[in-house]
Design an enzyme around this catalytic site. Structure first.
Site, PDB file in Angstrom:
ATOM      1  N   HIS A  17     -10.876  12.334 -39.252  1.00 60.25           N
ATOM      2  CA  HIS A  17     -10.676  12.922 -37.621  1.00 60.25           C
ATOM      3  C   HIS A  17     -10.669  11.752 -36.988  1.00 60.25           C
ATOM      4  CE1 HIS A  17     -14.104  15.855 -38.487  1.00 60.25           C
ATOM      5  NE2 HIS A  17     -12.803  16.645 -38.683  1.00 60.25           N
ATOM      6  N   LYS A  41     -20.324  28.405 -37.190  1.00 57.72           N
ATOM      7  CA  LYS A  41     -21.054  27.248 -37.918  1.00 57.72           C
ATOM      8  C   LYS A  41     -22.169  27.506 -36.913  1.00 57.72           C
ATOM      9  CE  LYS A  41     -17.050  25.017 -39.618  1.00 57.72           C
ATOM     10  NZ  LYS A  41     -16.472  23.831 -39.515  1.00 57.72           N
ATOM     11  N   ARG A  91      -5.194  18.986 -44.788  1.00 57.24           N
ATOM     12  CA  ARG A  91      -5.884  17.894 -45.961  1.00 57.24           C
ATOM     13  C   ARG A  91      -4.751  18.740 -46.958  1.00 57.24           C
ATOM     14  NH1 ARG A  91     -11.896  18.753 -44.814  1.00 57.24           N
ATOM     15  NH2 ARG A  91     -11.028  21.055 -44.543  1.00 57.24           N
ATOM     16  N   SER A 128     -16.768  16.963 -42.877  1.00 57.75           N
ATOM     17  CA  SER A 128     -18.189  16.833 -42.648  1.00 57.75           C
ATOM     18  C   SER A 128     -18.803  17.468 -43.507  1.00 57.75           C
ATOM     19  CB  SER A 128     -18.119  17.798 -40.866  1.00 57.75           C
ATOM     20  OG  SER A 128     -17.219  17.132 -39.904  1.00 57.75           O
TER      21      SER A 128
HETATM   22  O1  PNS Z   1     -13.222  21.321 -36.869  1.00 58.41           O
HETATM   23  P1  PNS Z   1     -13.674  23.149 -36.895  1.00 58.41           P
HETATM   24  O2  PNS Z   1     -14.976  23.575 -37.593  1.00 58.41           O
HETATM   25  O3  PNS Z   1     -12.376  23.951 -38.929  1.00 58.41           O
HETATM   26  O4  PNS Z   1     -12.771  23.462 -35.966  1.00 58.41           O
HETATM   27  C1  PNS Z   1     -12.111  24.918 -35.226  1.00 58.41           C
HETATM   28  C2  PNS Z   1     -11.848  25.091 -34.619  1.00 58.41           C
HETATM   29  C3  PNS Z   1     -13.010  24.219 -33.583  1.00 58.41           C
HETATM   30  C4  PNS Z   1     -11.014  24.009 -33.811  1.00 58.41           C
HETATM   31  C5  PNS Z   1     -11.607  26.308 -33.837  1.00 58.41           C
HETATM   32  O5  PNS Z   1     -12.986  27.546 -34.010  1.00 58.41           O
HETATM   33  C6  PNS Z   1     -11.367  26.695 -32.246  1.00 58.41           C
HETATM   34  O6  PNS Z   1     -10.628  26.113 -31.825  1.00 58.41           O
HETATM   35  N1  PNS Z   1     -12.495  27.101 -31.691  1.00 58.41           N
HETATM   36  C7  PNS Z   1     -13.156  27.561 -30.688  1.00 58.41           C
HETATM   37  C8  PNS Z   1     -12.789  29.414 -30.046  1.00 58.41           C
HETATM   38  C9  PNS Z   1     -11.499  29.518 -30.069  1.00 58.41           C
HETATM   39  O7  PNS Z   1     -10.322  30.133 -29.505  1.00 58.41           O
HETATM   40  N2  PNS Z   1     -11.128  30.886 -31.292  1.00 58.41           N
HETATM   41  C10 PNS Z   1     -10.024  31.651 -31.606  1.00 58.41           C
HETATM   42  C11 PNS Z   1      -9.071  30.396 -32.473  1.00 58.41           C
HETATM   43  S1  PNS Z   1      -7.890  31.565 -32.751  1.00 58.41           S
END
Ligand code: PNS
Length: 166
Positions: A17, A41, A91, A128
């Site tokens: 990150h 999560k 990744r 993570s």
């Molecule tokens: O680190 P992560 O958990 O892979 O990040 C995923 C994240 C938090 C970036 C993604 O889940 C997100 O953007 N969540 C916000 C809610 C949202 O907009 N959901 C619709 C995505 S199309």
């Protein structure tokens, strides 16, 4: 002036990150790093406050990076904060499938594009969850997370061991 956002769960932030944050901070005038409450999560190890604190300490050397958090849709936050571009790290090929759908959905909802940075090869295996698993089973993750994260993880481990009577 291009304002970018790098959203994630950051539970906890890793050196992968941090590498994306550093490279994006050089590419854009301003970078928001947003800790997102990800409903998928459900049992994060670190509180929102802890995740923000670890990030803030890890990016203290980068003047154009701001740490924030939000709940709800990224597309709504992007519009409210007048963000120009979403940044994500990729990744491995398997990341691409879900990221493509997410990027297209976010563009449909907000008209904001997602730009992908290839993760540095040193961190292509680092997530993570793997870091947490190895650390809490006693493994050495010191090269894989920023120093403030290592400290916070050690504190968590001591709290856990006190709670469990050890
Ligand atoms: O680190 P992560 O958990 O892979 O990040 C995923 C994240 C938090 C970036 C993604 O889940 C997100 O953007 N969540 C916000 C809610 C949202 O907009 N959901 C619709 C995505 S199309």
């Amino acid at each position: 002036m291009t304002r970018a956002i790098y959203p994630g769960s950051f539970d906890p932030p890793t050196n992968g990150h941090l590498d994306v944050i550093e490279r994006a901070s050089h590419a854009f005038a301003e970078l928001l790093v947003a800790v997102v409450v990800n409903p998928q999560k459900r049992h994060p190890m670190f509180t929102l406050d802890e995740r923000e604190r670890m990030l803030r300490e890890s990016v203290a050397h980068l003047g154009n990076v701001r740490i924030c958090h939000f709940r709800g849709l990224l597309a709504d936050y992007v519009r409210a904060e007048k963000v120009d571009v979403i940044v994500k790290g990729l990744r491995v090929v398997s990341d691409f499938e879900s990221e493509m759908a997410t990027a297209l959905m976010n563009r449909t909802l907000s008209d904001v594009d997602t730009l992908f940075l290839m993760s540095d090869q040193r961190f292509s295996f680092v997530s993570s969850s793997i870091v947490k698993e190895v650390f809490f089973l006693g493994g050495d993750v010191s090269g894989l997370v920023p120093e403030p994260v290592l400290r916070m993880m050690s504190t968590k481990r001591s709290e856990r061991s006190h709670r469990n009577g050890g």
